[in-house]
Design a protein around this motif. Structure first.
Motif, PDB file in Angstrom:
ATOM      1  N   UNK A   1       2.484   5.100 -19.932  1.00 12.13           N
ATOM      2  CA  UNK A   1       2.973   3.898 -19.248  1.00 12.13           C
ATOM      3  C   UNK A   1       4.484   3.961 -19.083  1.00 12.13           C
ATOM      4  N   UNK A   2       5.180   4.509 -20.057  1.00 18.57           N
ATOM      5  CA  UNK A   2       6.632   4.646 -19.945  1.00 18.57           C
ATOM      6  C   UNK A   2       7.002   5.589 -18.791  1.00 18.57           C
ATOM      7  N   UNK A   3       6.232   6.661 -18.598  1.00 11.79           N
ATOM      8  CA  UNK A   3       6.481   7.556 -17.457  1.00 11.79           C
ATOM      9  C   UNK A   3       6.270   6.820 -16.137  1.00 11.79           C
ATOM     10  N   UNK A   4       5.213   5.996 -16.061  1.00 10.38           N
ATOM     11  CA  UNK A   4       4.990   5.206 -14.851  1.00 10.38           C
ATOM     12  C   UNK A   4       6.135   4.221 -14.621  1.00 10.38           C
ATOM     13  N   UNK A   5       6.563   3.563 -15.688  1.00  8.00           N
ATOM     14  CA  UNK A   5       7.682   2.615 -15.605  1.00  8.00           C
ATOM     15  C   UNK A   5       8.943   3.311 -15.098  1.00  8.00           C
ATOM     16  N   UNK A   6       9.256   4.467 -15.665  1.00  6.14           N
ATOM     17  CA  UNK A   6      10.456   5.200 -15.259  1.00  6.14           C
ATOM     18  C   UNK A   6      10.368   5.646 -13.810  1.00  6.14           C
ATOM     19  N   UNK A   7       9.202   6.122 -13.397  1.00  8.44           N
ATOM     20  CA  UNK A   7       9.027   6.548 -12.005  1.00  8.44           C
ATOM     21  C   UNK A   7       9.142   5.350 -11.069  1.00  8.44           C
TER      22      UNK A   7
ATOM     23  N   UNK B   1       3.761  -0.125  -5.137  1.00  5.35           N
ATOM     24  CA  UNK B   1       5.182   0.001  -5.444  1.00  5.35           C
ATOM     25  C   UNK B   1       5.661   1.428  -5.259  1.00  5.35           C
ATOM     26  N   UNK B   2       4.893   2.382  -5.688  1.00  9.27           N
ATOM     27  CA  UNK B   2       5.172   3.804  -5.487  1.00  9.27           C
ATOM     28  C   UNK B   2       3.828   4.484  -5.279  1.00  9.27           C
ATOM     29  N   UNK B   3       3.844   5.717  -4.797  1.00 12.20           N
ATOM     30  CA  UNK B   3       2.564   6.420  -4.651  1.00 12.20           C
ATOM     31  C   UNK B   3       1.857   6.617  -6.000  1.00 12.20           C
ATOM     32  N   UNK B   4       2.613   6.632  -7.088  1.00 13.38           N
ATOM     33  CA  UNK B   4       2.039   6.853  -8.409  1.00 13.38           C
ATOM     34  C   UNK B   4       1.559   5.579  -9.077  1.00 13.38           C
ATOM     35  N   UNK B   5       1.800   4.441  -8.467  1.00 12.03           N
ATOM     36  CA  UNK B   5       1.458   3.171  -9.095  1.00 12.03           C
ATOM     37  C   UNK B   5       0.662   2.324  -8.111  1.00 12.03           C
ATOM     38  N   UNK B   6      -0.613   2.141  -8.409  1.00  6.55           N
ATOM     39  CA  UNK B   6      -1.459   1.344  -7.530  1.00  6.55           C
ATOM     40  C   UNK B   6      -2.455   0.570  -8.388  1.00  6.55           C
ATOM     41  N   UNK B   7      -3.173  -0.364  -7.800  1.00  6.10           N
ATOM     42  CA  UNK B   7      -4.066  -1.209  -8.590  1.00  6.10           C
ATOM     43  C   UNK B   7      -5.131  -0.435  -9.370  1.00  6.10           C
ATOM     44  N   UNK B   8      -5.650   0.653  -8.813  1.00  8.59           N
ATOM     45  CA  UNK B   8      -6.681   1.413  -9.534  1.00  8.59           C
ATOM     46  C   UNK B   8      -6.131   2.020 -10.814  1.00  8.59           C
ATOM     47  N   UNK B   9      -4.919   2.565 -10.751  1.00  7.97           N
ATOM     48  CA  UNK B   9      -4.304   3.151 -11.947  1.00  7.97           C
ATOM     49  C   UNK B   9      -4.064   2.059 -12.985  1.00  7.97           C
TER      50      UNK B   9
END
Length: 164
Positions: free
Chosen positions: A131-137, A3-11
């Protein structure tokens, strides 16, 4: 599929494993503390109001902490389902939101509970904030600009010159 570079299956998997371990630790710590309060109540040692207040504070923090972790787990499970192909991006955007601004624990109440429970509360707050930072990004990186009509006009303007 990312979805974004900061969000992937490994994370997502790493955070999911961390949240599961934390949820088990929180359950064990608060169960042990609750059982200690219950034993004192059975033998009549909890006749003073301060002990009752401490028991209520402990129960409130246990509920708040476990709820915070369950929200994290729900968000992570939705993202795991997306990366596994079980949810579309549209379904994830509609139903995979993290509750914004879940209330933090009252610092004075947290100080009133034992140190191991305090650590669990703080660990759950840190996990939720990550998780909220990931959600916002994630939501901010793909939020469309302008209204739906403006986006449609822009797409039409790009399509019309190409058709001529």
């Amino acid at each position: 599929m990312a979805l974004t570079p900061n969000l992937n299956p490994r994370i997502i998997e790493a955070l999911y494993a961390e949240a599961l371990v934390l949820s088990e630790e929180v359950r064990a710590v608060f169960d042990r503390l609750r059982q200690g309060h219950d034993k004192r109540a059975l033998i009549g040692a909890n006749d003073d109001p301060e002990a009752d207040l401490a028991h209520v504070q402990l129960s409130c923090e246990a509920l708040r902490t476990t709820t915070r972790i369950m929200h994290c787990l729900a968000w992570l499970l939705n993202h795991r389902a997306y990366f596994a192909g079980e949810l579309s991006e549209l379904q994830l955007r509609r139903h995979g939101r993290l509750i914004a601004n879940f209330p933090l624990s009252d610092p004075l109440q947290v100080l009133a509970i034992p140190a191991d429970a305090q650590r669990c509360v703080h660990d759950s707050e840190r996990l939720y904030a990550r998780i909220q930072r990931l959600e916002n990004a994630w939501r901010g990186a793909t939020q469309p600009t302008g209204s739906a009509i403006e986006r449609l006009r822009s797409r039409l303007a790009m399509a019309i010159p190409a058709a001529l």
